[in-house]
Enzyme design. Structure first.
Site, PDB file in Angstrom:
ATOM      1  N   ILE A  72       0.841  -1.174   0.046  1.00 50.14           N
ATOM      2  CA  ILE A  72      -0.228   0.167  -0.112  1.00 50.14           C
ATOM      3  C   ILE A  72       0.758   1.345   0.053  1.00 50.14           C
ATOM      4  O   ILE A  72       0.503   2.213  -0.427  1.00 50.14           O
ATOM      5  CB  ILE A  72      -1.080  -0.231   1.228  1.00 50.14           C
ATOM      6  N   LYS A  99      -5.946  -0.366   6.706  1.00 52.18           N
ATOM      7  CA  LYS A  99      -6.049  -1.676   6.297  1.00 52.18           C
ATOM      8  C   LYS A  99      -6.875  -2.372   7.508  1.00 52.18           C
ATOM      9  O   LYS A  99      -6.119  -2.759   8.423  1.00 52.18           O
ATOM     10  CB  LYS A  99      -4.915  -2.569   5.793  1.00 52.18           C
ATOM     11  N   THR A 161      30.425  35.492 -19.097  1.00 53.71           N
ATOM     12  CA  THR A 161      31.306  35.583 -17.940  1.00 53.71           C
ATOM     13  C   THR A 161      32.746  34.952 -18.053  1.00 53.71           C
ATOM     14  O   THR A 161      32.834  33.960 -19.247  1.00 53.71           O
ATOM     15  CB  THR A 161      30.677  34.695 -16.785  1.00 53.71           C
ATOM     16  N   GLU A 162      33.706  35.091 -17.468  1.00 52.34           N
ATOM     17  CA  GLU A 162      34.964  34.724 -17.510  1.00 52.34           C
ATOM     18  C   GLU A 162      35.007  33.401 -16.947  1.00 52.34           C
ATOM     19  O   GLU A 162      34.202  33.053 -15.922  1.00 52.34           O
ATOM     20  CB  GLU A 162      35.927  35.847 -16.790  1.00 52.34           C
ATOM     21  N   PRO A 163      35.930  32.662 -17.531  1.00 47.27           N
ATOM     22  CA  PRO A 163      35.971  31.305 -16.829  1.00 47.27           C
ATOM     23  C   PRO A 163      36.492  31.212 -15.296  1.00 47.27           C
ATOM     24  O   PRO A 163      37.100  32.304 -14.908  1.00 47.27           O
ATOM     25  CB  PRO A 163      36.980  30.489 -17.503  1.00 47.27           C
ATOM     26  N   HIS A 233      24.698  24.980  -2.333  1.00 46.14           N
ATOM     27  CA  HIS A 233      25.963  24.833  -2.989  1.00 46.14           C
ATOM     28  C   HIS A 233      27.075  25.778  -2.115  1.00 46.14           C
ATOM     29  O   HIS A 233      26.789  26.790  -1.607  1.00 46.14           O
ATOM     30  CB  HIS A 233      25.997  25.558  -4.392  1.00 46.14           C
ATOM     31  N   PRO A 234      28.137  24.985  -1.716  1.00 42.06           N
ATOM     32  CA  PRO A 234      29.120  25.524  -0.739  1.00 42.06           C
ATOM     33  C   PRO A 234      29.715  26.919  -1.420  1.00 42.06           C
ATOM     34  O   PRO A 234      30.454  27.611  -0.368  1.00 42.06           O
ATOM     35  CB  PRO A 234      30.179  24.414  -0.612  1.00 42.06           C
TER      36      PRO A 234
END
Length: 285
Positions: A72, A99, A161-163, A233-234
Site C-alpha cells: 500500500i 487496512k 562570464t570569464e572562466p 551549494h558551498p
C-alpha cells in the site's frame, strides 16, 4: 495554509503479497489532506477556484481499485503523485491508507500508513562554454521539462562570464533556473547528471570546459550533504556569475546558512571583480 480534507473513503482493492488478497481483494480506508489556498474560492463561490470533491474522490477510488500493487506504500505514492500533478493549486498532500483487516492472528483495529508529499522549489546554476552555448542551455531546460515530476518555472537573464578556476578556456554563458520538483535531492541530482550526460558533458578537468553544467544552489531551505552534492551549494556566495542571475529571479531568497538575502550577498561581491556581462538573448522555455 488552508486544507481540503477527504476522510475515510471506503474502497475495495486487490493489493498485497499474499495470493488470496490479490485474487479476492479487501476493503481499505483512504483519507487525504490537500494544502491549498481556498481564499479565492471563498470569495468568488466558483468551483474552478478549488478542488471538485466528487471528482477527486472518484479518481482516488478508480486509481486504487484499478492498479494492483504488493504494497500500500506504492498505492499511496501513486495517489499523492496523481493529486499533485493534476491539481496545480495543491502544493502539499498527505495520504493515509488504512487496512481494517490484517492477518496478524490477534485483535487489531487497523494497520496503515501515512505519507506526505509536496512540490519543492529549487534553484539551479546553469553554465556552458562548449559548442552552441545558448542552445545547450535551452536543451537543458527542455530535458528538465520532459520529466513528469520536475518543471522549469522561471529562467534568469543569461550572462557571458570569464572562466572560473581553470582559466585556459572559452567564455561561459551562465544563468539560473527556478524549478518545481517532486523529487528528493538525491534523485534530482541523478536526473541532472543524466541530462548532463545526454548533452555530452565530459568531466576531464576540474572547473574545465563543458557543454552544460547543472548545479543545485538551493533546495527549499534545506541544509544537507551526500556523496553527489552539498546543499546549499558551498561556493555560490563567492561567485558573481551565480549570484547575479540568481538575483534576477530570487533576490529576497534567504541563504539558510548565512541567514542573508541573495541581493545582499550579490552586493557584497560587486567590489570583488568584473561583473558578468548580460547576454543579448534570453532562453525561452
Amino acid at each position: 495554509m488552508d486544507k481540503l480534507i477527504i476522510k475515510n473513503l471506503e474502497v475495495y482493492g486487490f493489493h498485497g503479497v499474499e495470493p488470496e488478497t490479490d485474487k479476492s481483494g479487501e476493503k481499505y480506508i483512504i483519507s487525504a489532506e490537500l494544502k491549498l489556498n481556498l481564499k479565492e474560492a471563498g470569495d468568488t463561490d466558483r468551483l474552478q477556484n478549488t478542488v471538485h470533491l466528487v471528482k477527486i474522490c472518484n479518481e482516488i477510488s478508480d486509481i486504487f481499485t484499478r492498479n494492483k500493487h504488493k504494497l500500500i506504500e506504492r498505492s499511496a505514492e501513486e495517489l499523492a503523485t496523481h493529486i499533485l500533478l493534476n491539481y496545480p493549486i495543491v502544493n502539499h498532500v498527505a495520504v493515509t491508507i488504512k487496512k481494517p483487516w490484517v492477518p496478524a492472528g490477534m485483535t487489531i483495529d487497523y494497520a496503515g500508513i501515512r505519507i506526505e508529499r509536496e512540490w519543492h522549489t529549487v534553484f539551479l546554476g546553469v553554465g556552458s562554454n562548449l559548442g552552441d552555448r545558448l542552445e545547450n542551455i535551452r536543451a537543458a531546460a527542455e530535458l528538465i521539462n520532459e520529466t513528469e515530476l520536475t518543471r522549469v518555472t522561471r529562467i534568469s537573464k543569461i550572462y557571458e562570464t570569464e572562466p572560473y578556476g581553470y582559466l585556459d578556456q572559452d567564455m561561459f554563458l551562465n544563468g539560473v533556473f527556478e524549478i518545481q520538483t517532486l523529487l528528493t535531492p538525491r534523485t534530482l541530482v541523478n536526473l541532472l547528471l543524466d541530462i548532463e550526460h545526454q548533452l555530452k558533458r565530459e568531466r576531464t578537468i576540474s572547473n574545465g570546459p563543458r557543454t552544460i553544467d547543472l548545479d543545485i544552489l538551493f533546495y527549499d531551505n534545506l541544509i544537507t550533504s551526500f556523496e553527489e552534492a552539498v546543499i546549499p551549494h558551498p561556493r555560490l556566495h563567492e561567485r558573481s556569475f551565480v549570484m547575479t542571475p540568481l538575483c534576477d529571479i530570487a533576490p529576497y531568497h534567504i541563504h539558510p546558512i548565512l541567514n542573508e538575502r541573495c541581493y545582499r550577498i550579490a552586493e557584497a561581491l560587486k567590489t570583488g571583480g568584473a561583473e558578468p556581462k548580460e547576454w543579448p538573448e534570453v532562453v525561452d522555455v
